[in-house]
Design an enzyme around this catalytic site. Structure first.
Site, PDB file in Angstrom:
ATOM      1  N   SER A  87      -2.119 101.332 119.777  1.00 44.38           N
ATOM      2  CA  SER A  87      -2.572 102.137 120.914  1.00 44.38           C
ATOM      3  C   SER A  87      -2.351 101.467 122.266  1.00 44.38           C
ATOM      4  O   SER A  87      -2.411 102.131 123.298  1.00 44.38           O
ATOM      5  CB  SER A  87      -4.045 102.512 120.741  1.00 44.38           C
ATOM      6  OG  SER A  87      -4.830 101.346 120.694  1.00 44.38           O
ATOM      7  N   GLY A 117      -9.837 111.516 112.775  1.00 39.83           N
ATOM      8  CA  GLY A 117     -10.848 111.462 111.733  1.00 39.83           C
ATOM      9  C   GLY A 117     -10.203 111.286 110.377  1.00 39.83           C
ATOM     10  O   GLY A 117      -9.327 112.073 110.006  1.00 39.83           O
ATOM     11  N   TYR A 158      -7.558 105.792 124.723  1.00 43.39           N
ATOM     12  CA  TYR A 158      -7.544 105.248 123.375  1.00 43.39           C
ATOM     13  C   TYR A 158      -7.331 106.260 122.247  1.00 43.39           C
ATOM     14  O   TYR A 158      -6.585 106.021 121.309  1.00 43.39           O
ATOM     15  CB  TYR A 158      -8.870 104.517 123.160  1.00 43.39           C
ATOM     16  CG  TYR A 158      -9.092 104.024 121.787  1.00 43.39           C
ATOM     17  CD1 TYR A 158      -8.344 102.957 121.284  1.00 43.39           C
ATOM     18  CD2 TYR A 158     -10.028 104.621 120.945  1.00 43.39           C
ATOM     19  CE1 TYR A 158      -8.526 102.504 119.995  1.00 43.39           C
ATOM     20  CE2 TYR A 158     -10.214 104.173 119.657  1.00 43.39           C
ATOM     21  CZ  TYR A 158      -9.461 103.111 119.189  1.00 43.39           C
ATOM     22  OH  TYR A 158      -9.640 102.664 117.915  1.00 43.39           O
ATOM     23  N   CYS A 207     -13.852 114.080 115.461  1.00 40.54           N
ATOM     24  CA  CYS A 207     -13.120 115.130 114.766  1.00 40.54           C
ATOM     25  C   CYS A 207     -11.866 115.619 115.471  1.00 40.54           C
ATOM     26  O   CYS A 207     -11.651 115.377 116.653  1.00 40.54           O
ATOM     27  CB  CYS A 207     -13.999 116.367 114.609  1.00 40.54           C
ATOM     28  SG  CYS A 207     -15.501 116.068 113.774  1.00 40.54           S
ATOM     29  N   ASP A 262      -4.700  94.955 125.842  1.00 39.73           N
ATOM     30  CA  ASP A 262      -5.416  95.781 124.864  1.00 39.73           C
ATOM     31  C   ASP A 262      -6.097  96.914 125.635  1.00 39.73           C
ATOM     32  O   ASP A 262      -6.295  96.812 126.850  1.00 39.73           O
ATOM     33  CB  ASP A 262      -6.445  94.953 124.104  1.00 39.73           C
ATOM     34  CG  ASP A 262      -6.820  95.604 122.768  1.00 39.73           C
ATOM     35  OD1 ASP A 262      -6.363  96.734 122.497  1.00 39.73           O
ATOM     36  OD2 ASP A 262      -7.574  94.975 122.001  1.00 39.73           O
ATOM     37  N   ASP A 263      -6.441  97.998 124.949  1.00 33.43           N
ATOM     38  CA  ASP A 263      -6.922  99.160 125.704  1.00 33.43           C
ATOM     39  C   ASP A 263      -8.416  99.128 125.998  1.00 33.43           C
ATOM     40  O   ASP A 263      -8.872  99.790 126.920  1.00 33.43           O
ATOM     41  CB  ASP A 263      -6.525 100.472 125.022  1.00 33.43           C
ATOM     42  CG  ASP A 263      -6.873 100.464 123.559  1.00 33.43           C
ATOM     43  OD1 ASP A 263      -7.876  99.830 123.188  1.00 33.43           O
ATOM     44  OD2 ASP A 263      -6.135 101.089 122.791  1.00 33.43           O
ATOM     45  N   ASN A 279     -15.669 119.858 116.964  1.00 34.42           N
ATOM     46  CA  ASN A 279     -15.403 118.526 117.475  1.00 34.42           C
ATOM     47  C   ASN A 279     -16.326 118.301 118.657  1.00 34.42           C
ATOM     48  O   ASN A 279     -16.280 119.061 119.625  1.00 34.42           O
ATOM     49  CB  ASN A 279     -13.935 118.407 117.930  1.00 34.42           C
ATOM     50  CG  ASN A 279     -13.653 117.067 118.580  1.00 34.42           C
ATOM     51  OD1 ASN A 279     -14.318 116.083 118.286  1.00 34.42           O
ATOM     52  ND2 ASN A 279     -12.664 117.044 119.453  1.00 34.42           N
ATOM     53  N   GLY A 280     -17.167 117.260 118.548  1.00 32.70           N
ATOM     54  CA  GLY A 280     -18.071 116.961 119.658  1.00 32.70           C
ATOM     55  C   GLY A 280     -19.427 116.548 119.169  1.00 32.70           C
ATOM     56  O   GLY A 280     -19.597 116.175 117.999  1.00 32.70           O
TER      57      GLY A 280
END
Lengths: 487, 487, 487, 487
Positions: free
Chosen positions: B295, B38, B254, B12, B357-358, B113-114
């Site tokens: 990213s 999100g 990321y 979120c 790439d991450d 968020n979490g």
């Protein structure tokens, strides 16, 4: 690609395939990679050898085919598709292509990328002879011309008709047993041919659409050519021999996808080279180079490499800006709220920034970018444009046909710099542009086989219906420079 | 950001404002910049000092508020908003936040968020005491806990409740006259405070959301803090003093937007530094460096600068991949058809390519990228990952809570390389990761103030409801390494 | 009206107004009352004296104009509108009327109720001369014919064109300064003129549409007439004098709204009289009379009054059957589950019931009704049809143009009774039908000024394109009875 | 049924089935026949013995299940469904039933028709004890009460809870292995039980819902009963013995479908008898009797039969009035434009008309009907109401809980006649109403087992939360008549 920020909009992308199972599905994926060429409408017509099937609507491809059943309905081994840019005024579904016409002697579907310069004249003549048009689109003219000559047979009628229309055009036509492609005598719009593993042929505006369907690149369609694909394979014919390559330079500068290869030139490489030549012509004293995402990132990295300055991400672009997005109020906009671009404070703060952008149309975005960077703490903002000043309109399919909107048509570079608020402003020269693209097929065609009229006013064709209005828009000096006189 | 390719999904993003006209509109713009956190649902609740107004639905923000009237209905000077990621199984509108609860003694809205690690236990206890839950979400537990203690007053009840929930969390609560924010004792999820020109306060998951509404950054919310904003301004309180910073390292690697600044570190700069340290740890013999858009572009440019190799655009990402997109058939997929990414043949053909790439989650995307580059003619493909191998699940809000999906949990690096098909595969070390991010607020917190448990298995908190399942997923050696024993 | 149960469907309803503010809104209300004439599509074109504005789409009127903004966009003092029935095969938006054609010398909109019997021939000729059609609809032929003659002026071109098309038709045409209405030489389809309080004229398929906009009835349009309404008022002209009234009897029996008055006859009264004459021709021994809602209630009450039997509500019709309704499974259907009609057990149980229905097309509904009544306990079910057996197709705008679907074309009355399962089955005679309607305008026209060909096979016009197929469908005896010979 | 014209709206209809394959589909058809009881929302919850599945949304049933996949998702042999009327203010999806509650010890779904009179008090108490409500609906209170007592077991907890709620209610509850139905102690709302051919039991608000699924009527649920249906069959239990039948008379007068049989009385027959008794009480001198479609047609035909006057169709009702319909402007409305009803000029012109309607709420529709008939030429308009004057509110589930909107609460019959503009106005007496319905189950219950409080002010239960407000709305005389005193 960021059409919402630019004022420039390509009219269309086309894709066709003949001889492959699930032709409509392949067309869907091909059109997906051409979506940057038009976001206002999309459509596909397929053929199963007996009938033609159509679905088209306003909106993005994924919206138009949101219901997968619509795609499944388009059965058969052949299909053509179209993505369309259209101004809001004419954005009715009647203008979304491919057009599908029913005749007692067989159906025809038609998709077009480009713009005809004698459309008004032709349409008036046709209507006075009894023609009834169903759209506002120039495209439909071709079918009326064909039907006028249809008793001579379809291909002869088509050839005659192609000699009657003028401008920049790439046409795809689908009949139940045949796919036909035709390109204007100057090859202004790109069009290429590929082949699938099963031998089926594919035609597309850009090679990125060949890649996604795993088609091997065969060749670019050449100016004046008429390509016929049927059960016997690929037939390369022509309707005129009076041809001269003048591919639109804006395809390389701005429109085409960086992974596409047009007339032998990878678009990313051309852009990177523009950046390098720009760095040679206009070195600036800065701490970093940043590009305006996404279309200017190639040029920016070229500029960085050539100049030896670090290449940074100083601007980022939101992936989530939808057409339905609620726009910021005037007050918020004045505070610099921008939905699509954000400056990266942690990168540019306290720094002298060289921003590379690919072009300036109206100048409003450039002004916002400079403000955004200064608000994020940039000490200096140098604006470097990887193309020459855009001073003259396009009549071949880019949606700028009046000069009034072009900032460079009205202001000197220094005036533009002041209005935009940059510390310095530099453009690539026309010569460097031609050298950066360096079309290998160009032969001895003028301007390296490119249309650079947007910068010079020297168009590769007569302007027909547009001539009078264009002349009026020129000032005395421009008229003389172009050898044009008002009678 | 490219959630569709990764298997990782942030739960979120939250945004709140108190004291500004058009609070809902500001929240809309703030949420817009948090959309990458999100895309499954979005909502806003506003307060005009007398009543609370809600609109929420499944889909992207721009879809949820496609009808501007819905936003206009959310009147008032205060608002909180939420963007949500949710797995399809529980993707009912009942789970879209902010939740709005009506009580005879005043309404409360809640956004989170979490992830709570003792949610199952708490919920069961509450239900046995008569509680009726309306969603599957952990978030709702907080409100039931608050109401259990409500006779003691709202803030005391909230503090007690925050001490009962465990895990990683950033809560926003809105009452008609008050906005409250609370962060878990380890500060695992990011949360920051800004201030508008008119003095109004803003709270958001990332600073990019402050930037878009032109709010000045004030400070990060610290672990264990309780922030109350009302007509008297900003009150910084706390509900616990047993705190220790352990901000989620995946935010830097990321999730977060490159322009966000978390605990003093600009995300783009951290990523670029990861790329530089990766180049020092794992130099490769290649002709160019390319990044996986979007990213990994920062890390790739860091790698290129440090290694002295040219930085090229070898992969491009389509802007037009919609949720409704019709997926390629199995046959097309096997042929390498990929809707989102394309290799740039004209750039990589015949070249030795270092791809940055991450992270690697399941490994399927890495495998596709390598195939895509080889199909486009790359001679060698070296895969460089700007983070350590992701071996252990996240219980704090990232949607990977089992190890079964994690490639690095089951294979050695060499085994991974073989399965992915790269010529070489290298990861950044945990030490370099910590050094690259270099959180200035860390003090003497372990792991430089970061949660790096995804790479080490050493979690900053007990795991409560998850402990038993987690233990079972470990092998003997891992259990010993973490000092964990099954009784 | 209950089109879903019947197999009969009227092709269209038209409405036009010239000289009234909010013309499009008036047209909307007018079309609302004509919705029973077509539920597949609706559209309106308005004129503000300078331009024509269009909105049309598939679906019910309220769906097509669900967004009120679409109606508001249709500015001006003149408008025409259309509601359409269409078979699913051709149900593309291209076929939804009014059609709007753009010409450099002025736009024309066109709406049509009826069917042309020489459409195939005309279309083939036009296409061979270069015409490009945009729809499958017969209607478009008229505009191509007009454009062929346009150099002679619009009204002369229209008159010529109306003499070239044959069949049953009521056309409305709108130009920027003129509304034109034309009716076929037999007046097969109804069309009437009304006048608003402000003097503006209104044209509509039925008088119920005049009533809703509070227009005073002026007169029915007569066969062969051409009505022109412009700023100077109403002009009654004609394009042919070879006329003979033969108004479609099915309008009275089934299609038209009971409150409409066609050629002086109120539809409800005609139906009630059909019921009375049916009772005289076919008295039955029953405990009550019930009607099939809604179109047969008038006839049923007439039968009840004449027979002296009580009139009861033995069947009720759901108001909530939508097009999207999920149909019962085969098993449920066999159990008699019917979404639209229900028998009233408490009324019919143990009773001898006389059911009055207006017609039998395929016989499937009749069979279901009889079963439903028996399942509800009816002791006897006598089926009384207030029209003669429907044995021959309609070529003038009712969607039955083959005989294969007509039960009465293949079975005797006794065979029909057995298949339907009724205790008795009776039809009204053709003579009683003509007597019940009793058109005062009929003069000495045959069949009382009605088209009764559906019952007799004697059509008021030649059948042109349909003649050959029709002849083949007749048996020897029918051919002789109609004096038709196959060469 | 014509809710748009009346001001009265039933709150809901419920349907449940246990033990039948495709339970959700049966529920869909059952709800279809109950759609007249609520058009604002619909939902179904099914059980496959292991889990409960839900779909619900705002709108008509056919809209809510427009996507058939939604219905197919609701697997299992048991289901309950609900159609809902709701005022716009609270018309959020959160209020659409059935509600589905998840508990760690099993899910429960709940659907309700009726209204609780002590809801405010109960809700306040529950919230003070920590309860968190998710809807504005009274219905949810039951589940909180049940959970308070859940440690005693579900059925005991339910019985206790049913004794705590007061008012008129019919509840359906679904657990994974059980369907439960409960009716209030006065049986104010109707609820009946049927049985399918396979032995499965069905519960529904009206018998029309049994008919459509081919279920045999078993019995009406009696006041105070608790019906449990599980794998062992049907269990008839009760939660209280303090019962007294007082079924809502408005079900017979207006709400229920004419084909439903409630407590042994077919609704159509009751209405026809009301018409007959009305004719005896109030004969008028007229040329014809007409009914207001559709709910007053039964009463009108009864009046016609008893009076010997002809029964005519003088008003017709459009089938196509959608919720989205664009309403006529004020000017058009004043001109008498009415979207739903039309007068039949050819029937009423020049005639003395007796119009039968079932009730008068606000009087606005009556006024419009009288004007419409006069505009269509009626010489006299006599208005006959087949129920007594509606003077007192309903607190048991009909959406009129204040007296301010009731015309008869404020005006005498003569004053009403003047305002409505009729030549005469007559109502049925309360005694005749009771006699016309004549409930056979009534036994010695007062008012023939009916609730006639809307006409008399004598409610069968205490009013709890509503008492104070109701008392204030009464004038001195009414208070005395009802033996009520304000302290």
């Amino acid at each position: 690609m960021p059409n919402e920020i630019k004022g420039l909009n390509e009219e269309c992308g086309v894709f066709g395939v003949f001889g492959a199972p699930d032709a409509a599905q392949l067309t869907y994926y091909g059109l997906h990679t051409l979506q940057h060429r038009g976001q206002e409408g999309a459509g596909i017509v397929s053929s199963d050898g007996a009938s033609l099937y159509q679905h088209r609507d306003r909106g993005l491809l994924a919206q138009v085919f949101a219901d997968q059943a619509e795609l499944k309905r388009l059965v058969g081994n052949a299909a053509i598709g179209h993505v369309r840019y259209g101004t809001s005024g004419h954005n009715s579904i009647a203008n979304v292509q491919p057009f599908l016409f029913h005749f007692h002697d067989g159906d025809i579907a038609l998709a077009h990328n480009g713009n005809l310069t004698n459309a008004v004249t032709l349409r008036r003549q046709l209507e006075d002879d009894g023609a009834v048009f169903q759209s506002d689109s120039d495209t439909e003219i071709l079918i009326h011309l064909i039907r006028k000559h249809i008793r001579e047979g379809f291909i002869p009628a088509l050839k005659q008709s192609l000699n009657q229309v003028h401008g920049g055009f790439a046409f795809l036509l689908l009949q139940k047993n045949r796919l036909v492609a035709a390109l204007d005598p100057n090859g202004i719009r790109p069009l290429c041919i590929g082949q699938l593993a099963n031998g089926a042929y594919v035609v597309a505006s850009e090679t990125c659409a060949l890649d996604i369907v795993n088609a091997r690149f065969v060749r670019d369609v050449q100016p004046g050519e008429l390509i016929v694909i049927d059960r016997d394979g690929l037939h390369i014919d022509h309707y005129t021999t009076k041809t001269r390559l003048a591919i639109c330079s804006m395809e390389y500068i701005y429109f085409a996808r960086p992974d596409s290869i047009i007339h032998g030139v990878t678009v990313h490489n051309a852009r990177k080279q523009m950046g390098r030549l720009l760095a040679r012509e206009h070195p600036v004293d800065a701490d970093m180079v940043i590009g305006v995402p996404n279309s200017s990132l190639s040029a920016a990295s070229g500029y960085a490499e050539e100049s030896g300055l670090p290449y940074e991400m100083g601007l980022i672009k939101s992936q989530y800006v939808a057409r339905t997005f609620i726009q910021p109020t005037q007050i918020l906009r004045e505070q610099g709220v921008h939905m699509k671009l954000s400056a990266v404070r942690g990168v540019v703060s306290g720094k002298r920034v060289a921003v590379v952008d690919d072009s300036i149309v109206r100048g409003t975005t450039s002004k916002q970018i400079v403000k955004m960077l200064r608000d994020a703490g940039a000490k200096e903002v140098h604006l470097l444009i990887s193309s020459p000043p855009f001073r003259f309109p396009c009549f071949y399919g880019i949606d700028i046909s009046t000069r009034s909107e072009l900032m460079a048509a009205h202001y000197s570079v220094e005036q533009m710099r002041q209005r935009i608020g940059a510390d310095s402003l530099h453009f690539l020269s026309v010569d460097s542009l031609i050298r950066a693209i360096n079309v290998p097929d160009a032969g001895d065609a003028p301007d390296g086989g490119l249309t650079v009229a947007y910068f010079t006013g020297k168009y590769p064709t007569p302007l027909y219906d547009y001539e009078a209005g264009y002349l009026k828009s020129l000032n005395e000096q421009e008229r003389r420079a172009q050898g044009r006189l008002i009678k």
